[in-house]
Design a protein around this motif. Structure first.
Motif, PDB file in Angstrom:
ATOM      1  N   ASP A  22      -9.088  -9.495  -0.457  1.00 45.58           N
ATOM      2  CA  ASP A  22      -8.706  -9.920   0.893  1.00 45.58           C
ATOM      3  C   ASP A  22      -7.193  -9.828   1.085  1.00 45.58           C
ATOM      4  OD1 ASP A  22     -11.364 -10.424   1.445  1.00 45.58           O
ATOM      5  OD2 ASP A  22     -11.196 -12.599   1.194  1.00 45.58           O
ATOM      6  N   ASN A  23      -6.425 -10.305   0.095  1.00 50.63           N
ATOM      7  CA  ASN A  23      -4.964 -10.250   0.184  1.00 50.63           C
ATOM      8  C   ASN A  23      -4.477  -8.808   0.295  1.00 50.63           C
ATOM      9  OD1 ASN A  23      -4.657 -13.014   0.053  1.00 50.63           O
ATOM     10  ND2 ASN A  23      -4.385 -13.032  -2.170  1.00 50.63           N
ATOM     11  N   LEU A  24      -5.069  -7.920  -0.486  1.00 53.67           N
ATOM     12  CA  LEU A  24      -4.691  -6.514  -0.439  1.00 53.67           C
ATOM     13  C   LEU A  24      -4.989  -5.930   0.947  1.00 53.67           C
ATOM     14  CD1 LEU A  24      -3.753  -3.889  -1.745  1.00 53.67           C
ATOM     15  CD2 LEU A  24      -6.051  -3.593  -2.589  1.00 53.67           C
ATOM     16  N   THR A  73     -11.751 -11.744  -8.107  1.00 56.12           N
ATOM     17  CA  THR A  73     -11.964 -12.671  -6.997  1.00 56.12           C
ATOM     18  C   THR A  73     -11.955 -11.925  -5.670  1.00 56.12           C
ATOM     19  OG1 THR A  73      -9.599 -13.099  -6.700  1.00 56.12           O
ATOM     20  CG2 THR A  73     -10.778 -14.537  -8.242  1.00 56.12           C
ATOM     21  N   LEU A 101      -5.227  -7.511   3.770  1.00 57.97           N
ATOM     22  CA  LEU A 101      -4.297  -8.091   4.745  1.00 57.97           C
ATOM     23  C   LEU A 101      -2.928  -7.419   4.684  1.00 57.97           C
ATOM     24  CD1 LEU A 101      -5.213 -11.883   4.437  1.00 57.97           C
ATOM     25  CD2 LEU A 101      -5.612 -10.377   6.412  1.00 57.97           C
ATOM     26  N   LYS A 102      -2.449  -7.142   3.473  1.00 58.58           N
ATOM     27  CA  LYS A 102      -1.160  -6.449   3.333  1.00 58.58           C
ATOM     28  C   LYS A 102      -1.233  -5.025   3.874  1.00 58.58           C
ATOM     29  CE  LYS A 102       1.196  -8.878  -0.363  1.00 58.58           C
ATOM     30  NZ  LYS A 102       2.019  -8.710  -1.557  1.00 58.58           N
ATOM     31  N   SER A 128     -12.009  -6.632  -7.810  1.00 62.12           N
ATOM     32  CA  SER A 128     -11.183  -7.649  -8.442  1.00 62.12           C
ATOM     33  C   SER A 128     -12.094  -8.757  -8.949  1.00 62.12           C
ATOM     34  CB  SER A 128     -10.184  -8.213  -7.426  1.00 62.12           C
ATOM     35  OG  SER A 128      -9.385  -9.197  -8.026  1.00 62.12           O
ATOM     36  N   THR A 142      -0.644  -6.510  -6.317  1.00 60.61           N
ATOM     37  CA  THR A 142      -1.122  -6.310  -4.949  1.00 60.61           C
ATOM     38  C   THR A 142      -0.200  -5.370  -4.187  1.00 60.61           C
ATOM     39  OG1 THR A 142      -2.138  -8.504  -4.958  1.00 60.61           O
ATOM     40  CG2 THR A 142      -1.814  -7.481  -2.815  1.00 60.61           C
ATOM     41  N   SER A 143       1.099  -5.582  -4.298  1.00 62.00           N
ATOM     42  CA  SER A 143       2.055  -4.694  -3.621  1.00 62.00           C
ATOM     43  C   SER A 143       1.933  -3.272  -4.150  1.00 62.00           C
ATOM     44  CB  SER A 143       3.482  -5.200  -3.832  1.00 62.00           C
ATOM     45  OG  SER A 143       3.638  -6.464  -3.255  1.00 62.00           O
ATOM     46  N   SER A 181     -10.679 -13.123  -3.007  1.00 62.68           N
ATOM     47  CA  SER A 181      -9.400 -13.385  -2.351  1.00 62.68           C
ATOM     48  C   SER A 181      -8.351 -12.332  -2.706  1.00 62.68           C
ATOM     49  CB  SER A 181      -8.889 -14.786  -2.695  1.00 62.68           C
ATOM     50  OG  SER A 181      -8.641 -14.898  -4.081  1.00 62.68           O
ATOM     51  N   ALA A 182      -8.400 -11.773  -3.905  1.00 67.50           N
ATOM     52  CA  ALA A 182      -7.444 -10.730  -4.280  1.00 67.50           C
ATOM     53  C   ALA A 182      -7.649  -9.480  -3.430  1.00 67.50           C
ATOM     54  CB  ALA A 182      -7.585 -10.405  -5.768  1.00 67.50           C
TER      55      ALA A 182
END
Length: 123
Positions: free
Chosen positions: A114-116, A109, A118-119, A107, A86-87, A111-112
């Motif tokens: 979404d996490n990206l 999922t 958000l970052k 991805s 993700t980073s 959520s993966a």
């Protein structure tokens, strides 16, 4: 009904008899290996300069982003959980945006992704 019609249209486009459809068929159906540009002018590319100047990236992450930046077709980033995918993708997206590139993030999922996002928003 709209999304099914779009999927049907895209599938039909894949089997048209033209150069672009043929190339897509080779990648998607025949699983042709993606191509990478080896003749880039790295010294003149602000995205490459950005990646080399970023201190938060390790060598593996930097190599992965350089592969993404030289991809002619597509690039896949795979790894075990917690390995920094993700980073790595946050920096890759920023570098691609410097070039004005179009980006498709997918991805297994939601959520993966979404996490990206958000970052990216946090930066």
């Amino acid at each position: 009904m709209g999304s099914i019609a779009i999927m049907r249209y895209n599938l039909i486009q894949l089997f048209l008899q033209n150069e672009q459809s043929s190339h897509l068929r080779k990648m998607i159906v025949d699983l042709e290996v993606p191509r990478f540009d080896s003749g880039c002018q790295f010294s003149q590319d602000p995205a490459i300069s950005y990646i080399w100047s970023e201190k938060n990236l390790n060598d593996d992450q930097r190599r992965a982003i350089l592969k993404i930046l030289t991809a002619k077709d597509y690039a896949l980033i795979l790894g075990m959980p917690g390995t920094g995918k993700t980073s790595t993708m946050v920096y890759a997206v920023k570098a691609l945006l410097m070039r004005g590139s179009s980006i498709l993030l997918t991805s297994y999922t939601n959520s993966a992704v979404d996490n990206l996002l958000l970052k990216l928003k946090a930066q």
